[in-house]
Design a protein around this motif. Structure first.
Motif, mmCIF file in Angstrom:
data_model
loop_
_atom_site.group_PDB
_atom_site.id
_atom_site.type_symbol
_atom_site.label_atom_id
_atom_site.label_comp_id
_atom_site.label_asym_id
_atom_site.label_seq_id
_atom_site.Cartn_x
_atom_site.Cartn_y
_atom_site.Cartn_z
ATOM 1 N N ASN A 36 -6.450 83.879 26.578
ATOM 2 C CA ASN A 36 -5.003 83.972 26.790
ATOM 3 C C ASN A 36 -4.600 85.359 27.255
ATOM 4 O OD1 ASN A 36 -4.566 81.322 25.965
ATOM 5 N ND2 ASN A 36 -4.457 81.921 23.808
ATOM 6 N N SER A 37 -5.573 86.240 27.407
ATOM 7 C CA SER A 37 -5.278 87.628 27.749
ATOM 8 C C SER A 37 -5.538 87.889 29.227
ATOM 9 C CB SER A 37 -6.153 88.554 26.909
ATOM 10 O OG SER A 37 -6.048 89.885 27.383
ATOM 11 N N PRO A 38 -4.577 88.510 29.924
ATOM 12 C CA PRO A 38 -4.812 88.857 31.326
ATOM 13 C C PRO A 38 -5.869 89.954 31.474
ATOM 14 C CG PRO A 38 -2.686 89.694 30.598
ATOM 15 C CD PRO A 38 -3.238 88.856 29.481
ATOM 16 N N CYS A 39 -6.156 90.664 30.375
ATOM 17 C CA CYS A 39 -7.166 91.732 30.430
ATOM 18 C C CYS A 39 -8.536 91.175 30.796
ATOM 19 C CB CYS A 39 -7.253 92.460 29.091
ATOM 20 S SG CYS A 39 -5.772 93.394 28.695
ATOM 21 N N ASP A 40 -8.853 89.986 30.292
ATOM 22 C CA ASP A 40 -10.145 89.385 30.598
ATOM 23 C C ASP A 40 -10.278 89.090 32.090
ATOM 24 O OD1 ASP A 40 -10.984 89.445 27.945
ATOM 25 O OD2 ASP A 40 -10.073 87.493 27.516
ATOM 26 N N PHE A 41 -9.186 88.605 32.689
ATOM 27 C CA PHE A 41 -9.200 88.327 34.125
ATOM 28 C C PHE A 41 -9.384 89.614 34.921
ATOM 29 C CE2 PHE A 41 -6.895 88.374 38.122
ATOM 30 C CZ PHE A 41 -7.589 87.407 38.822
ATOM 31 N N TRP A 42 -8.622 90.655 34.571
ATOM 32 C CA TRP A 42 -8.693 91.899 35.333
ATOM 33 C C TRP A 42 -10.028 92.601 35.133
ATOM 34 C CZ3 TRP A 42 -6.017 91.915 39.310
ATOM 35 C CH2 TRP A 42 -4.756 91.330 39.334
ATOM 36 N N HIS A 43 -10.634 92.461 33.969
ATOM 37 C CA HIS A 43 -11.967 93.018 33.743
ATOM 38 C C HIS A 43 -12.981 92.350 34.671
ATOM 39 C CE1 HIS A 43 -15.316 94.824 31.624
ATOM 40 N NE2 HIS A 43 -15.859 93.627 31.503
ATOM 41 N N LEU A 44 -12.910 91.030 34.770
ATOM 42 C CA LEU A 44 -13.806 90.295 35.659
ATOM 43 C C LEU A 44 -13.532 90.651 37.123
ATOM 44 C CD1 LEU A 44 -15.977 88.125 36.073
ATOM 45 C CD2 LEU A 44 -14.149 86.424 36.108
ATOM 46 N N ALA A 45 -12.266 90.726 37.501
ATOM 47 C CA ALA A 45 -11.910 91.071 38.882
ATOM 48 C C ALA A 45 -12.417 92.462 39.244
ATOM 49 C CB ALA A 45 -10.395 90.997 39.066
ATOM 50 N N LYS A 46 -12.319 93.402 38.317
ATOM 51 C CA LYS A 46 -12.804 94.763 38.571
ATOM 52 C C LYS A 46 -14.317 94.771 38.758
ATOM 53 C CE LYS A 46 -12.980 99.392 36.653
ATOM 54 N NZ LYS A 46 -12.774 100.224 35.469
ATOM 55 N N ASN A 47 -15.039 94.033 37.914
ATOM 56 C CA ASN A 47 -16.499 93.956 38.049
ATOM 57 C C ASN A 47 -16.907 93.346 39.386
ATOM 58 O OD1 ASN A 47 -17.059 95.140 35.598
ATOM 59 N ND2 ASN A 47 -17.174 93.194 34.498
ATOM 60 N N ILE A 48 -16.190 92.320 39.809
ATOM 61 C CA ILE A 48 -16.500 91.679 41.090
ATOM 62 C C ILE A 48 -16.219 92.629 42.242
ATOM 63 C CG2 ILE A 48 -15.807 89.840 42.675
ATOM 64 C CD1 ILE A 48 -15.369 88.086 40.152
ATOM 65 N N SER A 49 -15.081 93.300 42.215
ATOM 66 C CA SER A 49 -14.746 94.207 43.320
ATOM 67 C C SER A 49 -15.714 95.384 43.377
ATOM 68 C CB SER A 49 -13.309 94.703 43.197
ATOM 69 O OG SER A 49 -13.164 95.564 42.098
ATOM 70 N N ASN A 50 -16.220 95.836 42.229
ATOM 71 C CA ASN A 50 -17.186 96.935 42.228
ATOM 72 C C ASN A 50 -18.480 96.543 42.920
ATOM 73 O OD1 ASN A 50 -15.531 98.766 40.973
ATOM 74 N ND2 ASN A 50 -16.308 98.349 38.921
ATOM 75 N N ASN A 51 -18.813 95.257 42.900
ATOM 76 C CA ASN A 51 -20.020 94.800 43.588
ATOM 77 C C ASN A 51 -19.901 94.971 45.096
ATOM 78 O OD1 ASN A 51 -21.440 94.060 41.326
ATOM 79 N ND2 ASN A 51 -20.665 91.973 41.339
ATOM 80 N N PHE A 52 -18.681 94.953 45.606
ATOM 81 C CA PHE A 52 -18.486 95.033 47.047
ATOM 82 C C PHE A 52 -18.164 96.434 47.546
ATOM 83 C CE2 PHE A 52 -17.475 90.614 45.951
ATOM 84 C CZ PHE A 52 -18.407 89.983 46.743
ATOM 85 N N ILE A 53 -17.655 97.300 46.674
ATOM 86 C CA ILE A 53 -17.258 98.622 47.155
ATOM 87 C C ILE A 53 -18.254 99.715 46.813
ATOM 88 C CG2 ILE A 53 -14.787 98.110 47.172
ATOM 89 C CD1 ILE A 53 -14.541 99.610 44.533
ATOM 90 N N SER A 54 -19.141 99.459 45.863
ATOM 91 C CA SER A 54 -20.094 100.511 45.521
ATOM 92 C C SER A 54 -21.420 100.230 46.205
ATOM 93 C CB SER A 54 -20.279 100.600 44.008
ATOM 94 O OG SER A 54 -20.841 99.399 43.519
ATOM 95 N N SER A 55 -22.075 101.282 46.629
ATOM 96 C CA SER A 55 -23.342 101.150 47.324
ATOM 97 C C SER A 55 -24.472 101.571 46.400
ATOM 98 C CB SER A 55 -23.341 102.032 48.573
ATOM 99 O OG SER A 55 -24.615 102.044 49.162
ATOM 100 N N SER A 56 -25.557 100.802 46.432
ATOM 101 C CA SER A 56 -26.723 101.190 45.648
ATOM 102 C C SER A 56 -27.607 102.127 46.464
ATOM 103 C CB SER A 56 -27.510 99.951 45.228
ATOM 104 O OG SER A 56 -27.912 99.240 46.370
ATOM 105 N N PHE A 57 -27.225 102.363 47.706
ATOM 106 C CA PHE A 57 -27.980 103.235 48.598
ATOM 107 C C PHE A 57 -27.342 104.621 48.540
ATOM 108 C CE2 PHE A 57 -29.550 104.521 52.864
ATOM 109 C CZ PHE A 57 -30.888 104.245 52.637
ATOM 110 N N PRO A 58 -28.075 105.637 48.107
ATOM 111 C CA PRO A 58 -27.467 106.964 47.952
ATOM 112 C C PRO A 58 -27.076 107.554 49.304
ATOM 113 C CG PRO A 58 -29.838 107.103 47.682
ATOM 114 C CD PRO A 58 -29.507 105.645 47.799
ATOM 115 N N PRO A 59 -26.159 108.518 49.310
ATOM 116 C CA PRO A 59 -25.773 109.136 50.581
ATOM 117 C C PRO A 59 -26.959 109.863 51.207
ATOM 118 C CG PRO A 59 -24.745 110.280 48.735
ATOM 119 C CD PRO A 59 -25.451 109.083 48.183
ATOM 120 N N LEU A 60 -26.999 109.861 52.526
ATOM 121 C CA LEU A 60 -28.060 110.547 53.258
ATOM 122 C C LEU A 60 -27.476 111.774 53.942
ATOM 123 C CD1 LEU A 60 -29.822 107.470 54.881
ATOM 124 C CD2 LEU A 60 -30.532 108.744 52.875
#
Length: 112
Positions: A36-60
């Motif tokens: 019933n908490s919107p926090c759970d939704f936003w926690h999941l949304a943040k985790n999903i968005s981090n998968n697309f914006i963060s790179s596992s490849f270090p800067p060169l």
């Protein structure tokens, strides 16, 4: 004989990973639908968005200290670094040319 064992093990590993992935997703969906908490939704949304914006490849970095930004410059810098650190002795040999082919690709037409 060994090839069949390898393929069987590979297929088993894929099925186990697929099952674990589906189980994880189902559990997350169940938790989200029971919440019933919107926090759970936003926690999941943040985790999903981090998968697309963060790179596992270090800067060169180029030798002059600047950062490689474009995909082309990253690829060139990676290949240069790999070649520089490679211990393979090619003795100045050129890679073999691919064999000639009788196949010709038809023209590509793009319609807008």
């Amino acid at each position: 004989m060994h090839n069949g064992v390898y393929i069987s093990a590979q297929n088993h590993a894929k099925s186990v990973l697929q099952l674990a992935k589906h189980s994880f997703i189902n559990r997350k969906c169940q938790n989200l639908s029971n919440s019933n908490s919107p926090c759970d939704f936003w926690h999941l949304a943040k985790n999903i968005s981090n998968n697309f914006i963060s790179s596992s490849f270090p800067p060169l970095f180029h030798p002059d200290g600047t950062t490689a930004i474009s995909f082309v410059s990253k690829a060139e810098l990676s290949s240069q670094t790999f070649a520089k650190n490679s211990t393979l002795d090619d003795s100045g040999l050129v890679p073999p040319s691919p064999p000639p082919s009788d196949y010709f690709m038809s023209s590509i037409k793009i319609f807008s």
